[in-house]
Design an enzyme around this catalytic site. Structure first.
Site, PDB file in Angstrom:
ATOM      1  N   THR A 118      -0.482   4.610   2.908  1.00  0.00           N
ATOM      2  CA  THR A 118      -1.145   3.924   4.035  1.00  0.00           C
ATOM      3  C   THR A 118      -1.893   4.892   4.957  1.00  0.00           C
ATOM      4  OG1 THR A 118       0.421   2.124   4.010  1.00  0.00           O
ATOM      5  CG2 THR A 118      -0.695   2.463   6.059  1.00  0.00           C
ATOM      6  N   ASP A 167       8.706   2.935  -3.238  1.00  0.00           N
ATOM      7  CA  ASP A 167       7.810   4.056  -3.557  1.00  0.00           C
ATOM      8  C   ASP A 167       7.913   4.453  -5.032  1.00  0.00           C
ATOM      9  OD1 ASP A 167       7.058   4.557  -0.779  1.00  0.00           O
ATOM     10  OD2 ASP A 167       9.050   5.440  -0.512  1.00  0.00           O
ATOM     11  N   ILE A 209       0.882  -1.185   0.000  1.00  0.00           N
ATOM     12  CA  ILE A 209       0.000   0.000   0.000  1.00  0.00           C
ATOM     13  C   ILE A 209       0.908   1.220   0.000  1.00  0.00           C
ATOM     14  CG2 ILE A 209      -1.852   1.312   1.099  1.00  0.00           C
ATOM     15  CD1 ILE A 209      -2.652  -1.114   2.696  1.00  0.00           C
ATOM     16  N   ASP A 210       0.874   1.982  -1.062  1.00  0.00           N
ATOM     17  CA  ASP A 210       1.562   3.273  -1.040  1.00  0.00           C
ATOM     18  C   ASP A 210       0.479   4.315  -0.774  1.00  0.00           C
ATOM     19  OD1 ASP A 210       3.921   4.930  -1.329  1.00  0.00           O
ATOM     20  OD2 ASP A 210       2.862   5.754  -3.064  1.00  0.00           O
TER      21      ASP A 210
END
Ligand code: IPD
Ligand code: CA
Ligand code: CA
Length: 256
Positions: A86, A208, A83-84
């Site tokens: 969060t 990322d 999950i980028d």
């Protein structure tokens, strides 16, 4: 490369379904630092991604934000952020994604970024272009900073590092607008499809930017560090733009 790109898409979609399913039903939030949080959904999604990679490519290495590097010194390394965004996810703010990139001997060659709420799949393979839901995308053609919409982010240790305040202010004074929406991977994809003209951020990690950086490059954009050195996902600093505005933004960083 397209085989890897399709696989990254497939797995990002599966993980995205987990995010969607659990949105608003998070049971447990843990803190890695004062602000930096992780939910059970981050871990669940990373586990699923690792299982899928191990099933299809048992010899490949995986670097993931939650479990780190599992390495057998393979030339192939999947770089995963389950999950980028969060913090957004935990708040129900629908700006987060799954990001999966692949490097071979250190070069990023394929990647997919999936936004499960907008159902937007961004992907690229080196030399094959970038797509959004299978349609080719291009960076914007805006040439003037004062007509540009930019985006950035701040590291979790912003109180200690204090970094980026000066650049943020300088860009606010020069650009049409500056946003800070909270997912570096998605920010890169928004540059790739021309919604933003540029993105910069200090203190990022490879998970990322690996997939998103390639997607910008394959959409015709430019990705470097602040001084213009070639894109390195491990560099902890990134400037991605439509290319036209790259030099002007670097001038601002230099205080020009
Ligand atoms: C974060 C997001 C955010 C950025 C932070 C990252 P996470 O990732 O990309 O936009 O400003 O620096 O750490 O923790 O949500 O995976
Ligand atoms: Ca991230
Ligand atoms: Ca993450």
């Amino acid at each position: 490369m397209n085989e890897y790109r399709r696989f990254a898409e497939e797995v990002a979609r599966l993980a995205g379904a987990i995010l969607r399913e659990h949105q608003g039903k998070i049971q447990r939030i843990e803190y890695k630092g004062d602000i930096d949080l992780v939910t059970e959904v981050d871990r669940m999604a990373e586990t699923l991604i690792r299982e899928e990679i191990a099933r299809r490519y048992p010899d490949h290495d995986v670097l993931g934000e939650e479990e780190g590097l599992k390495s057998s010194s393979s030339a192939f390394r999947w770089i995963v952020d389950p999950i980028d965004g969060t913090t957004n996810y935990a708040h129900g703010f629908p700006y987060y994604c799954v990001s999966i990139g692949l490097s071979i001997e250190g070069e990023i060659v394929a990647g997919a970024v999936y936004h499960p709420i907008w159902d937007e799949m961004y992907s690229a393979a080196r030399g094959q272009g970038a797509t959004l839901n299978d349609k080719a995308i291009r960076v914007s053609s805006v040439q003037e900073l004062k007509r540009a919409l930019l985006t950035t982010g701040f590291p979790y240790d912003v109180i200690q590092s204090g970094s980026n305040y000066d650049y943020f202010k300088a860009m606010l004074h020069r650009a049409q607008g500056v946003r800070r929406a909270g997912s570096a991977a998605l920010d890169l994809c928004q540059v790739a499809c021309g919604r933003y003209e540029a993105f910069w951020e200090p203190g990022l990690s490879a998970w990322d930017v690996a997939a998103g950086g390639l997607i910008v490059q394959e959409a015709g954009g430019m990705v470097t560090d602040y001084r213009g050195n070639a894109f390195d996902p491990y560099a902890h600093e990134i400037l991605a733009s439509n290319g036209q505005l790259h030099a002007a933004i670097q001038e601002v960083f230099k205080g020009g």
